[in-house]
Design an enzyme around this catalytic site. Structure first.
Site, PDB file in Angstrom:
ATOM      1  N   GLY A  69       0.772  -1.235   0.000  1.00  0.00           N
ATOM      2  CA  GLY A  69       0.000   0.000   0.000  1.00  0.00           C
ATOM      3  C   GLY A  69       0.806   1.290   0.000  1.00  0.00           C
ATOM      4  O   GLY A  69       0.259   2.346   0.307  1.00  0.00           O
ATOM      5  N   TRP A  84       1.957   2.988  -2.608  1.00  0.00           N
ATOM      6  CA  TRP A  84       1.458   3.926  -3.619  1.00  0.00           C
ATOM      7  C   TRP A  84       0.156   4.562  -3.111  1.00  0.00           C
ATOM      8  O   TRP A  84      -0.072   5.754  -3.296  1.00  0.00           O
ATOM      9  CB  TRP A  84       1.221   3.208  -4.959  1.00  0.00           C
ATOM     10  CG  TRP A  84       2.494   2.982  -5.735  1.00  0.00           C
ATOM     11  CD1 TRP A  84       3.756   2.928  -5.212  1.00  0.00           C
ATOM     12  CD2 TRP A  84       2.637   2.808  -7.152  1.00  0.00           C
ATOM     13  NE1 TRP A  84       4.667   2.714  -6.215  1.00  0.00           N
ATOM     14  CE2 TRP A  84       4.017   2.632  -7.407  1.00  0.00           C
ATOM     15  CE3 TRP A  84       1.751   2.767  -8.211  1.00  0.00           C
ATOM     16  CZ2 TRP A  84       4.510   2.425  -8.704  1.00  0.00           C
ATOM     17  CZ3 TRP A  84       2.240   2.552  -9.495  1.00  0.00           C
ATOM     18  CH2 TRP A  84       3.608   2.395  -9.740  1.00  0.00           C
ATOM     19  N   ASP A 119      -5.860  -5.595  -4.579  1.00  0.00           N
ATOM     20  CA  ASP A 119      -4.746  -6.556  -4.631  1.00  0.00           C
ATOM     21  C   ASP A 119      -5.262  -7.960  -4.282  1.00  0.00           C
ATOM     22  O   ASP A 119      -6.312  -8.105  -3.652  1.00  0.00           O
ATOM     23  CB  ASP A 119      -3.635  -6.164  -3.646  1.00  0.00           C
ATOM     24  CG  ASP A 119      -2.290  -6.805  -4.022  1.00  0.00           C
ATOM     25  OD1 ASP A 119      -1.430  -6.077  -4.569  1.00  0.00           O
ATOM     26  OD2 ASP A 119      -2.103  -8.009  -3.789  1.00  0.00           O
ATOM     27  N   ASP A 153      -8.645 -10.370  -7.822  1.00  0.00           N
ATOM     28  CA  ASP A 153      -7.668 -10.688  -8.863  1.00  0.00           C
ATOM     29  C   ASP A 153      -7.954  -9.787 -10.066  1.00  0.00           C
ATOM     30  O   ASP A 153      -9.057  -9.840 -10.630  1.00  0.00           O
ATOM     31  CB  ASP A 153      -7.851 -12.171  -9.234  1.00  0.00           C
ATOM     32  CG  ASP A 153      -6.868 -12.619 -10.303  1.00  0.00           C
ATOM     33  OD1 ASP A 153      -6.219 -11.765 -10.917  1.00  0.00           O
ATOM     34  OD2 ASP A 153      -6.777 -13.851 -10.514  1.00  0.00           O
ATOM     35  N   ASP A 186       1.035  -1.431 -10.331  1.00  0.00           N
ATOM     36  CA  ASP A 186       2.414  -1.804 -10.003  1.00  0.00           C
ATOM     37  C   ASP A 186       2.504  -3.321  -9.911  1.00  0.00           C
ATOM     38  O   ASP A 186       3.318  -3.871  -9.182  1.00  0.00           O
ATOM     39  CB  ASP A 186       2.782  -1.138  -8.655  1.00  0.00           C
ATOM     40  CG  ASP A 186       4.264  -1.219  -8.348  1.00  0.00           C
ATOM     41  OD1 ASP A 186       5.057  -1.396  -9.286  1.00  0.00           O
ATOM     42  OD2 ASP A 186       4.628  -1.109  -7.160  1.00  0.00           O
ATOM     43  N   LYS A 206       3.529  -0.906 -14.458  1.00  0.00           N
ATOM     44  CA  LYS A 206       4.860  -1.540 -14.491  1.00  0.00           C
ATOM     45  C   LYS A 206       4.944  -2.480 -15.677  1.00  0.00           C
ATOM     46  O   LYS A 206       3.989  -3.193 -15.984  1.00  0.00           O
ATOM     47  CB  LYS A 206       5.045  -2.325 -13.189  1.00  0.00           C
ATOM     48  CG  LYS A 206       6.320  -3.135 -13.204  1.00  0.00           C
ATOM     49  CD  LYS A 206       7.000  -3.308 -11.908  1.00  0.00           C
ATOM     50  CE  LYS A 206       6.300  -3.974 -10.787  1.00  0.00           C
ATOM     51  NZ  LYS A 206       6.975  -3.646  -9.533  1.00  0.00           N
TER      52      LYS A 206
HETATM   53  N1  SAM Z   1       2.515  -0.692  -5.387  1.00  0.00           N
HETATM   54  C1  SAM Z   1       2.598  -1.536  -4.213  1.00  0.00           C
HETATM   55  C2  SAM Z   1       3.021  -0.675  -3.057  1.00  0.00           C
HETATM   56  O1  SAM Z   1       3.429   0.452  -3.293  1.00  0.00           O
HETATM   57  O2  SAM Z   1       2.951  -1.126  -1.912  1.00  0.00           O
HETATM   58  C3  SAM Z   1       3.542  -2.701  -4.412  1.00  0.00           C
HETATM   59  C4  SAM Z   1       3.009  -3.715  -5.374  1.00  0.00           C
HETATM   60  S1  SAM Z   1       3.904  -5.225  -5.373  1.00  0.00           S
HETATM   61  C5  SAM Z   1       5.361  -4.786  -6.233  1.00  0.00           C
HETATM   62  C6  SAM Z   1       3.060  -6.185  -6.553  1.00  0.00           C
HETATM   63  C7  SAM Z   1       1.683  -6.633  -6.126  1.00  0.00           C
HETATM   64  O3  SAM Z   1       1.018  -7.199  -7.247  1.00  0.00           O
HETATM   65  C8  SAM Z   1       1.671  -7.716  -5.051  1.00  0.00           C
HETATM   66  O4  SAM Z   1       1.100  -7.211  -3.877  1.00  0.00           O
HETATM   67  C9  SAM Z   1       0.793  -8.821  -5.655  1.00  0.00           C
HETATM   68  O5  SAM Z   1      -0.081  -9.416  -4.718  1.00  0.00           O
HETATM   69  C10 SAM Z   1       0.016  -8.047  -6.704  1.00  0.00           C
HETATM   70  N2  SAM Z   1      -0.572  -8.889  -7.750  1.00  0.00           N
HETATM   71  C11 SAM Z   1       0.068  -9.792  -8.547  1.00  0.00           C
HETATM   72  N3  SAM Z   1      -0.832 -10.387  -9.356  1.00  0.00           N
HETATM   73  C12 SAM Z   1      -2.055  -9.850  -9.074  1.00  0.00           C
HETATM   74  C13 SAM Z   1      -3.372 -10.063  -9.581  1.00  0.00           C
HETATM   75  N4  SAM Z   1      -3.602 -10.958 -10.547  1.00  0.00           N
HETATM   76  N5  SAM Z   1      -4.404  -9.344  -9.050  1.00  0.00           N
HETATM   77  C14 SAM Z   1      -4.178  -8.454  -8.058  1.00  0.00           C
HETATM   78  N6  SAM Z   1      -2.948  -8.204  -7.549  1.00  0.00           N
HETATM   79  C15 SAM Z   1      -1.891  -8.892  -8.041  1.00  0.00           C
END
Ligand code: SAM
Length: 400
Positions: A53, A55, A124, A140, A177, A217
């Protein structure tokens, strides 16, 4: 790796803890905003793949509390001078350690008037600990059922039986992200990442208002220019940006799409999402017809938006000079075989901390705990299973 050792090797990890961010990613968004002014005139935002969280924290502090972050949020004046003296500007995986003065604990923050009618929705797969003023959803982003959930979160009057998949109160900015669990197999990682990107784009197309922005990203692979051409169908300007807080050694970058302008008659469709089938390919072909007939490569001027031909040498230029250079032999290409090169922008002041460098910590350095430990990390279940088995080499527990 111990906490202190990580503090030394990762200046942004340490700064994030000192400034109260849940993850070091906060600096990536702040540095992207510094370059692209992402939050200007923005009140409605969707933050995809948002856990833990950081961002959303940035969004909450900038949009809801009205804070404005200065550059010292990610740099230290004296550290900057020392970096210059030691010449460790270039990206590298290791660099000479140097002594750094005591870091500032607080970022330079100035106060603006809080914005009115702010709406921020964060999604997320993992649970996101509550943040003031932010609606969080556990879902998802690749699942079709997430679209109505998101539309409902944006507008409580939304009726899921309605056929339209467009938001009735559209949003100004969609962030993503998202990252899969990286396997280390580059092609596989790039493929899975691109599926997340298309899922984010499909959601963005359902909720963005004309003129809106999309930031996501990407993992830079061979086909990044094809992706650029696809995004250009919907946005006036598309850039590939690498914030200074993103490691140079990582293939991660961010696509920054400005001014959402869907083609006339376009409707986001869950039945035929983009990235599947040839709907997008057909749209790229159509869009190509509107380009000037130049053989070779074309790229858009970063500041003016004008199209330039670039038959052999492609360079991305911004006010600070050339930021990326790509040399290609495109001799003999047909005039309809045009590649679109995404301007590559390195953002974040060069004096900001180098995310690939190690920094010597002061003797009295106290390593802080992370602000937000993972709520449901993937390894949690493995630990539970191991415990149930009586430790790593224990006998399996026989049930029943
Ligand atoms: N932007 C976030 C922050 O600032 O805290 C960090 C994000 S982290 C790099 C990547 C996130 O992508 C993870 O929390 C992961 O659970 C989520 N993620 C990956 N695949 C996903 C999906 N299909 N649906 C939702 N979230 C997903």
């Amino acid at each position: 790796m111990g906490k202190s050792s990580k503090d030394k090797r990762d200046a942004y990890y340490r700064l994030a803890k000192e400034q109260g961010w849940r993850a070091r990613s906060a600096f990536k968004l702040l540095q992207l905003d510094e370059e692209f002014n992402l939050f200007e005139n923005v009140t409605r935002v969707v933050d995809l793949c948002a856990a833990p969280g950081s961002w959303s924290q940035v969004l909450s502090r900038v949009l809801i509390k009205g804070e404005k972050f200065g550059r010292s949020a990610w740099q230290d004046g004296e550290a900057k001078l020392r970096q210059q003296m030691l010449g460790i500007f270039t990206s590298q995986t290791s660099s000479p350690d140097y002594e750094e003065p005591q870091l500032q604990a607080a970022a330079e923050v100035s106060q603006r008037a809080p914005r009115k009618d702010v709406k921020i929705v964060a999604i997320d797969l993992q649970p996101i600990s509550p943040l003031p003023g932010i609606v969080t959803l556990r879902a998802d982003i690749t699942h079709p059922a997430t679209v109505p959930l998101l539309l409902k979160a944006l507008d409580p009057d939304y009726d899921p039986t309605r056929r339209s998949q467009q938001a009735s109160q559209p949003v100004d900015l969609v962030l993503s992200d998202g990252a899969p669990d990286v396997t280390g197999l580059h092609d596989l990682d790039i493929y899975v990442q691109s599926q997340l990107l298309f899922a984010a784009l499909n959601l963005a197309l359902c909720v963005l208002k004309p003129g809106g922005k999309f930031v996501a990203k990407i993992f830079r692979g061979r086909n990044v220019d094809l992706l650029y051409a696809q995004l250009k169908i919907f946005f006036e300007r598309v850039h590939v940006a690498k914030p200074r807080s993103s490691r140079a050694s990582s293939i991660e970058a961010f696509i920054v799409c400005i001014n959402f302008q869907p083609p006339p008659g376009f409707r986001a469709s869950l039945e035929e999402p983009l990235g599947v089938g040839n709907r997008l390919t057909k749209m790229v072909e159509e869009r190509r017809k509107t380009l000037p007939p130049i053989a070779g490569a074309v790229m858009q001027n970063y500041k003016t938006g004008a199209w330039d031909s670039a038959p052999y040498v492609v360079q991305a230029v911004d006010e600070a000079g050339i930021v990326d250079l790509e040399v290609e032999d495109l001799t003999g290409q047909k005039s309809d075989d045009i590649r679109w090169i995404a301007p590559f922008i390195a953002c974040g002041d060069l004096s900001a901390f180098d995310s690939d460098a190690s920094y010597q910590l002061p003797e009295n350095h106290v390593s802080l705990d992370p602000i937000q430990p993972p709520t449901a990390p993937p390894y949690k279940r493995a630990i539970e299973m191991r415990k149930a088995m009586g430790g790593a080499y224990g006998k399996p527990v026989v049930r029943g």
